[in-house]
Design a protein around this motif. Sequence first.
Motif, PDB file in Angstrom:
ATOM      1  N   THR A 185       0.841  -1.198   0.000  1.00 30.48           N
ATOM      2  CA  THR A 185       0.000   0.000   0.000  1.00 30.48           C
ATOM      3  C   THR A 185       0.877   1.249   0.000  1.00 30.48           C
ATOM      4  O   THR A 185       2.087   1.186   0.220  1.00 30.48           O
ATOM      5  CB  THR A 185      -0.924   0.020   1.227  1.00 30.48           C
ATOM      6  N   SER A 186       0.244   2.384  -0.220  1.00 33.04           N
ATOM      7  CA  SER A 186       0.981   3.648  -0.237  1.00 33.04           C
ATOM      8  C   SER A 186       1.434   4.016   1.174  1.00 33.04           C
ATOM      9  O   SER A 186       0.892   3.522   2.169  1.00 33.04           O
ATOM     10  CB  SER A 186       0.093   4.768  -0.788  1.00 33.04           C
ATOM     11  N   LYS A 187       2.408   4.902   1.262  1.00 36.56           N
ATOM     12  CA  LYS A 187       2.906   5.343   2.562  1.00 36.56           C
ATOM     13  C   LYS A 187       1.801   6.032   3.357  1.00 36.56           C
ATOM     14  O   LYS A 187       1.736   5.908   4.574  1.00 36.56           O
ATOM     15  CB  LYS A 187       4.102   6.262   2.385  1.00 36.56           C
TER      16      LYS A 187
END
Length: 65
Positions: A31-33
Motif C-alpha cells: 500500500t501507499s505510505k
Amino acid sequence: MANLIPVAKTVGSNRIVPTISIPYPLGDPNTSKEQQWKLRYHRVGVALEALETDIEDQTVFKVKI
C-alpha cells in the motif's frame, strides 16, 4: 499487539490487538505510505485504548483498518 491471536490467547495475554502479518505487523508494503501511516496510527491508537481499558478476561480489541 499480536498477529497470531490463538497463540496470544494460549500464552495468556490479557489485551490483544490484532496486527497485519509476522514480517509487517504494523504495515503493508503493498500500500501507499499514506495508507500505511493511517493503518499504523489507528492500530497504535487501539493499543493505547486497550491499555487504558479495565478488563477482567482476555480481550481481543477490534480494529477497523
